[in-house]
Design a protein around this motif. Structure first.
Motif: not given
Length: 652
Positions: A575-576, A602-606, A620-624, A646-650
């Motif tokens: 998953w991205d 490292d998984i990005p979350l929305i 949610t502000q506590k979640v990086d 996704v780009k920032r995470n990669r």
């Protein structure tokens, strides 16, 4: 002769009376206290009051009693604050509610405790009737009881409630200090007053007076709330009890009136009821916002997809574009509701109010008809402010629009927008009305028009949600303004008359620390990504998946938090990004994402929510590497956000 024998009348009144000397020794204990406490006078005389009733050693009692013994100042203990000064039980086992007045009798060097049982208002009226009748009889029989009568009258004179005695025609025979304080009259004026029914009771006609006089002449009691007129013509609301006084031959001779000013109590009751209504409405708004936002999210997605499919059909594409615009207007109404409820998302930043108001005046000028003259008046200075400029601009536009509406029938209409520093002399009335303005730094924004004004009978309701005098008005405009200003810790006040209306806004300013220049957004990379989409509402889930797929992404669905985690755990590295609703059955989106992070830190979350963001933003502000968005969301904005994260995470 001991002190009890000097005051035989005190054994015949329904009031607990005791007296102590300077050493705290009980020197008087009347029959009423014997009944209330089952303690005989012979047992109590000579006992130390504070040893018999250890509760009186508590600081709130002992310090004030010692003050009476020291300097003779009268002290009153109210039942609301001090409860049971001398504990006495009623026949049913409950405690008597007492009003205790302690006075220093200089002639006998004792502190006299007058203990009134307020457990029953009727009993209180009967006590005064009995005491007054007894005093009248004793005065005729013996001159030696004059001193005792004066002492009892002094105790009544210290009562917090007004006590008035009238003859059968309503002419005043006696008043205590509380009456004079309530009404503004003095002892010299009393003999000039007409009957109390005609002079003090505010009424619209004579029916009330006639009915009351007929009732009282029959020897019956009367209780109720009544508007009372002061000497200066002003009014206040009082709780009034009127009872007849009979002589030994059972003939009606007088009436005793007990009158308590309850204006403050009524004001507090009204504020409490209004607050309850507002809180109930806020709860309702929070509930319906979720359902509306989910419906709108599905509608936005479907309209976006439909627009792509009919790109070669101009008329249909134009209609779908109109649908999208209407949907955004509906979403804005929901946002207005949340703003009124002080729960909407606020994007705060620091900006100077001086330049903001100047730009706003230019914007407002474009919406004001040409027959209305718009002028401005600004003090010099930046007036640094932290808040949401979009919310504030919308609130000010609502005020200007109301001003425009009030000027529709005038050819010389004028609107003036001003921004000033708070001036103690010029703003004295507002500072007195809102004492918080004395503390901190505030600026003063005012919007004035010379329209027809707001009718006096509706001025108190103008900020109520859904209240409108316009045929097509939603009633949310000024309610949203109130919510916005309160959200910014500000104050709003309205002055209105038939010659015009002025809306005053007082906003807190801050010390200017400079404003950061926002960075330009990074260039978007539009290659498809692998998305896990979780939502329990099919109306949102299906169209969101379809529009994401139309953008080139690979989407896998989950219908609750448990299912989302079970799908994720099968291939954590594939998953991205994860997009999840916050509130779902079986497991919330926040809980599911926290379990996912144990496998993929490292998984990005929305996070997406149809409720107001303030309810969940702290969590949610506590979640990086996560962000929170509100439904309905713009498809293109969502795509841009996905690619950014996704780009920032990669890169990381």
């Amino acid at each position: 002769m001991n002190i009890s024998e000097q005051f035989p009348l005190l054994d015949h009144i329904p009031t607990g009376i005791l007296a102590i000397n300077r050493y705290g020794e009980i020197v008087l204990w009347n029959r009423m206290l014997e009944q209330w406490t089952d303690s005989k006078r012979e047992q109590m005389i000579g006992q130390n009051l504070f040893e018999c009733f250890p509760e009186l050693n508590a600081p709130q009692f002992r310090m004030q009693i010692d003050q009476v013994l020291a300097d003779g100042a009268t002290v009153t203990f109210s039942p609301q604050q001090h409860h049971h000064v001398i504990p006495c039980r009623l026949p049913d086992g409950s405690w008597r509610s007492q009003l205790v007045t302690i006075s220093w009798l200089e002639t006998h060097e004792v502190a006299l405790f007058s203990i009134q049982d307020l457990s029953d208002q009727h009993r209180l009226i009967e006590k005064y009737r009995f005491a007054t009748a007894e005093l009248e009889d004793e005065l005729r029989r013996s001159q030696t009881l004059e001193r005792e009568k004066s002492q009892l009258a002094a105790a009544i004179d210290q009562a917090g409630e007004a006590v008035i005695i009238t003859d059968t025609a309503g002419q005043i025979q006696y008043t205590n200090r509380a009456f004079l304080k309530q009404t503004g009259w003095n002892h010299k004026d009393i003999h000039t007053i007409d009957t109390i029914y005609d002079t003090f009771f505010a009424k619209t006609d004579t029916e009330f007076t006639q009915e009351l006089q007929a009732l009282l002449q029959s020897g019956k009691t009367w209780q109720g709330r009544q508007q009372i007129i002061r000497k200066d013509g002003s009014r206040f609301t009082a709780s009034v009890s009127i009872a007849p006084i009979f002589n030994d031959e059972h003939s009606l001779t007088h009436h005793i009136i007990i009158q308590e000013d309850i204006s403050r109590q009524i004001t507090l009751e009204e504020k409490f009821r209004h607050t309850q209504k507002q809180e109930a409405l806020i709860t309702l708004i929070g509930g319906i916002a979720h359902d509306f936002n989910n419906l709108l999210a599905g509608l936005v997605g479907q309209a976006y997809l439909a627009a792509r499919e009919v790109s070669d059909m101009p008329k249909t594409a134009a209609r779908i574009k109109n649908i999208q615009g209407i949907t955004q207007e509906a979403a804005e109404i929901v946002n207005q509701l949340l703003t009124f409820a002080r729960q909407g998302e606020m994007h705060s930043k620091e900006f100077p109010l001086s330049s903001f108001i100047k730009e706003f005046a230019k914007l407002a000028a474009r919406s004001v008809p040409k027959n209305i003259r718009l002028t401005t008046d600004f003090d010099s200075g930046r007036f640094a402010f932290r808040g949401d400029p979009n919310q504030l601009q919308q609130a000010l536009l609502n005020i200007v629009q109301n001003a425009v509406d009030s000027l529709q029938e005038r050819s010389d209409g004028q609107i003036k927008i001003g921004l000033f520093s708070l001036k103690p002399a010029q703003d004295a009335a507002h500072i007195q009305k809102f004492p918080v303005l004395r503390h901190g730094n505030f600026c003063h924004i005012c919007i004035h028009d010379n329209g027809s004004g707001i009718p006096a009978e509706i001025q108190e309701r103008i900020f109520d949600p859904f209240f409108s005098t316009k045929k097509l008005g939603s009633g949310l405009g000024l309610a949203m303004v109130m919510g916005c200003i309160r959200h910014h810790q500000g104050i709003i006040d309205v002055d209105s008359s038939p010659t015009g209306t002025t809306v005053h806004l007082f906003l807190p300013t801050i010390k200017h620390r400079g404003v950061l220049t926002p960075r330009e957004p990074a260039e978007m990379h539009h290659s498809g990504v692998s998305i896990l989409l979780a939502d329990d509402d099919e109306r949102v889930l299906a169209p969101t998946m379809e529009l994401l797929e139309a953008m080139g992404h690979q989407v896998t669905l989950a219908r609750n938090g448990v299912e989302a985690y079970e799908v994720f755990v099968q291939h954590p590295e594939s998953w991205d990004i994860v997009i999840t609703d916050m509130v779902m059955p079986r497991m919330s989106g926040l809980e599911a994402s926290q379990k996912m992070r144990l496998l993929r830190p490292d998984i990005p979350l929305i996070y997406a929510t149809g409720y107001d963001q303030s309810l969940v933003i702290d969590n949610t502000q506590k979640v990086d590497n996560s962000t929170l968005i509100s439904k309905p969301f713009n498809p293109d904005d969502l795509d841009s956000l996905i690619m950014q994260m996704v780009k920032r995470n990669r890169k990381a």
